[in-house]
Write an enzyme that holds these catalytic residues in place. Structure first.
Site, PDB file in Angstrom:
ATOM      1  N   HIS A 119      -4.248   0.616   7.765  1.00 31.45           N
ATOM      2  CA  HIS A 119      -4.468   0.307   6.360  1.00 31.45           C
ATOM      3  C   HIS A 119      -5.934   0.289   5.953  1.00 31.45           C
ATOM      4  O   HIS A 119      -6.263   0.625   4.811  1.00 31.45           O
ATOM      5  CB  HIS A 119      -3.845  -1.057   6.022  1.00 31.45           C
ATOM      6  CG  HIS A 119      -4.080  -1.482   4.602  1.00 31.45           C
ATOM      7  ND1 HIS A 119      -3.585  -0.771   3.518  1.00 31.45           N
ATOM      8  CD2 HIS A 119      -4.777  -2.527   4.090  1.00 31.45           C
ATOM      9  CE1 HIS A 119      -3.955  -1.376   2.401  1.00 31.45           C
ATOM     10  NE2 HIS A 119      -4.679  -2.443   2.721  1.00 31.45           N
ATOM     11  N   CYS A 158       0.832  -1.210   0.000  1.00 35.97           N
ATOM     12  CA  CYS A 158       0.000   0.000   0.000  1.00 35.97           C
ATOM     13  C   CYS A 158       0.863   1.256   0.000  1.00 35.97           C
ATOM     14  O   CYS A 158       1.742   1.410   0.849  1.00 35.97           O
ATOM     15  CB  CYS A 158      -0.911  -0.003   1.225  1.00 35.97           C
ATOM     16  SG  CYS A 158      -1.886   1.515   1.391  1.00 35.97           S
ATOM     17  N   GLN A 170      -9.170  13.115  -1.031  1.00 40.04           N
ATOM     18  CA  GLN A 170      -8.377  13.876  -1.984  1.00 40.04           C
ATOM     19  C   GLN A 170      -8.785  15.343  -1.957  1.00 40.04           C
ATOM     20  O   GLN A 170      -9.869  15.688  -1.466  1.00 40.04           O
ATOM     21  CB  GLN A 170      -8.551  13.320  -3.399  1.00 40.04           C
ATOM     22  CG  GLN A 170      -8.093  11.880  -3.554  1.00 40.04           C
ATOM     23  CD  GLN A 170      -8.267  11.374  -4.978  1.00 40.04           C
ATOM     24  OE1 GLN A 170      -7.614  11.850  -5.909  1.00 40.04           O
ATOM     25  NE2 GLN A 170      -9.154  10.408  -5.152  1.00 40.04           N
ATOM     26  N   ASN A 205     -13.929   9.391  -1.555  1.00 41.64           N
ATOM     27  CA  ASN A 205     -14.633   8.295  -2.216  1.00 41.64           C
ATOM     28  C   ASN A 205     -14.494   7.065  -1.329  1.00 41.64           C
ATOM     29  O   ASN A 205     -13.388   6.693  -0.962  1.00 41.64           O
ATOM     30  CB  ASN A 205     -14.031   7.989  -3.586  1.00 41.64           C
ATOM     31  CG  ASN A 205     -14.149   9.165  -4.538  1.00 41.64           C
ATOM     32  OD1 ASN A 205     -15.095   9.941  -4.471  1.00 41.64           O
ATOM     33  ND2 ASN A 205     -13.195   9.293  -5.435  1.00 41.64           N
ATOM     34  N   HIS A 211      -6.836   1.961   1.772  1.00 41.74           N
ATOM     35  CA  HIS A 211      -6.382   2.748   2.923  1.00 41.74           C
ATOM     36  C   HIS A 211      -7.296   3.963   3.109  1.00 41.74           C
ATOM     37  O   HIS A 211      -7.669   4.613   2.135  1.00 41.74           O
ATOM     38  CB  HIS A 211      -4.949   3.223   2.662  1.00 41.74           C
ATOM     39  CG  HIS A 211      -4.247   3.707   3.876  1.00 41.74           C
ATOM     40  ND1 HIS A 211      -3.222   3.003   4.479  1.00 41.74           N
ATOM     41  CD2 HIS A 211      -4.406   4.826   4.616  1.00 41.74           C
ATOM     42  CE1 HIS A 211      -2.788   3.681   5.529  1.00 41.74           C
ATOM     43  NE2 HIS A 211      -3.499   4.795   5.632  1.00 41.74           N
ATOM     44  N   HIS A 258      -8.551   7.361   3.110  1.00 39.28           N
ATOM     45  CA  HIS A 258      -7.973   8.577   2.541  1.00 39.28           C
ATOM     46  C   HIS A 258      -9.040   9.364   1.791  1.00 39.28           C
ATOM     47  O   HIS A 258     -10.118   8.868   1.486  1.00 39.28           O
ATOM     48  CB  HIS A 258      -6.828   8.242   1.578  1.00 39.28           C
ATOM     49  CG  HIS A 258      -7.279   7.678   0.269  1.00 39.28           C
ATOM     50  ND1 HIS A 258      -7.807   6.402   0.133  1.00 39.28           N
ATOM     51  CD2 HIS A 258      -7.304   8.223  -0.981  1.00 39.28           C
ATOM     52  CE1 HIS A 258      -8.117   6.176  -1.131  1.00 39.28           C
ATOM     53  NE2 HIS A 258      -7.839   7.263  -1.829  1.00 39.28           N
TER      54      HIS A 258
END
Length: 372
Positions: free
Chosen positions: A137, A75, A192, A177, A188, A190
């Site tokens: 993760h 990852c 943006q 998303n 993982h 996250h």
């Protein structure tokens, strides 16, 4: 107070750590640097002008080679280890933000042509960043501790302010998303951030509506604020109400599951939120996501999109920050796909009744409570 420290990856991209204490931040800077020896970054992609709609379309063929659902030990968002050097050199971290290695926009900054016509092409100016919510993760924003979620909110706010000050940027968009059904390529936790060199089409429509309402209304009221007042007064579609933020299913929801999370005070973007508002946002948002996951026995795919005011002077006072959370999930085992009317004409047909969805969310037992 969250502390942020900036460093560089081996190809020159910026990496910023966000930590809850000054001591932790100092340890970050004393920690390992990126030892991968990456090649120089390529030039920006391009944007092409569509005269039929007046929109800019990004062409980013280099994104075809981006990482897709790697194994956990490969990852790129996990901390680095002796056997795997990731995008984050630290052996542990709280929240990390870095320039995307496969950006849709950037790394170049600049102004797009003012009077484009058919055939106009320009560099895809702007910046794309990845926000790693946590070093673990697996998970999503909703699985974070309140303390870690609050650090992410601070990271969104800091990056919104910094990106807004960059040359040529006209809109800053923070989003998450969640789920393979949305098209997520990394498991993982996250999100943006996109810093656009133009105002995206939906934002442009909303900004024009907001400006027209603001200019015509008595007392210069904002449209989002007026809708929030109407929803709170009605109560039919309300889901949660906090001290500074409230969540409701909109009267004209487009998606089977759609919720708006709105601040009670007029703010243009995340950077303008006060500390007490960020605290309340953290709690209300985590509870909202817990209720969304409480609807079904499996996690719900969604897009969480922060609508912030465009940077044009006319739109800033009229546009109020708000989150739009949408999911194509229309039943436990069914998804809505954009077909002819939605994809070709932009005319949405909803499969659910907003009032019923709001009632289901109010009654939902959060997934975390079910596990306990």
């Amino acid at each position: 107070m969250t502390v942020h420290t900036s460093t560089r990856l081996s190809d020159g991209r910026e990496l910023i750590y966000f930590d809850a204490s000054e001591a932790t931040a100092r340890r970050r800077l004393a920690g390992p640097s990126d030892r991968r020896g990456l090649p120089d970054r390529p030039a920006s992609g391009t944007v092409r002008y569509d005269p039929l709609t007046g929109e800019w379309i990004a062409v980013a063929a280099h994104r075809q080679t981006r990482t897709h659902l790697p194994a956990a030990d490969q990852c790129p968002l996990c901390p680095s280890s002796p056997s795997h050097l990731s995008e984050i050199p630290a052996t542990d971290y709280e929240v990390a933000v870095f320039e995307n290695r496969f950006p849709s926009f950037g790394p170049e900054l600049g102004l797009l042509p003012a009077d484009p016509v058919w055939g106009t092409t320009a560099p895809a100016y702007g910046r794309c960043e990845v926000v790693a919510f946590d070093s673990a993760h697996e998970g999503s924003f909703g699985s974070l501790s309140p303390e870690r979620a609050r650090t992410v909110v601070d990271a969104w706010a800091q990056r919104t302010g910094a990106l807004s000050a960059m040359e040529g940027i006209r809109q800053v968009f923070c989003f998450e998303n969640r789920g393979a059904d949305i098209g997520v390529t990394l498991l993982h936790p996250h999100g943006q951030i996109y810093a656009y060199p133009f105002i995206p089409p939906r934002s442009a429509v909303m900004a024009e509506q907001a400006a027209a309402y603001f200019e015509a209304s008595e007392g210069r009221r904002t449209l989002v604020g007026a809708v929030l007042d109407a929803e709170r007064s009605s109560g039919e579609r309300m889901v949660l109400e906090g001290r500074h933020f409230s969540a409701y299913v909109p009267f004209a929801a487009r998606w089977p599951l759609e919720v708006h999370l709105v601040p009670h005070r007029q703010v243009a973007d995340l950077a303008e939120l006060r500390d007490e508002e960020r605290d309340d946002l953290t709690g209300v948002y985590l509870e909202l996501l817990a209720r969304v996951d409480g609807l079904y026995s499996t996690p719900t795919p969604y897009i969480a999109a922060w609508h912030q005011a465009p940077l044009d002077a006319r739109f800033r006072p009229a546009s109020r920050l708000h989150l739009q959370l949408t999911s194509p999930r229309r039943a436990a085992d069914k998804l809505k796909f954009l077909a002819g009317s939605e994809a070709a004409m932009g005319a949405f047909i909803n499969d659910t009744v907003p009032e019923q969805v709001a009632a289901q969310l109010r009654a939902a037992v959060p997934a975390t409570a079910r596990k306990g």
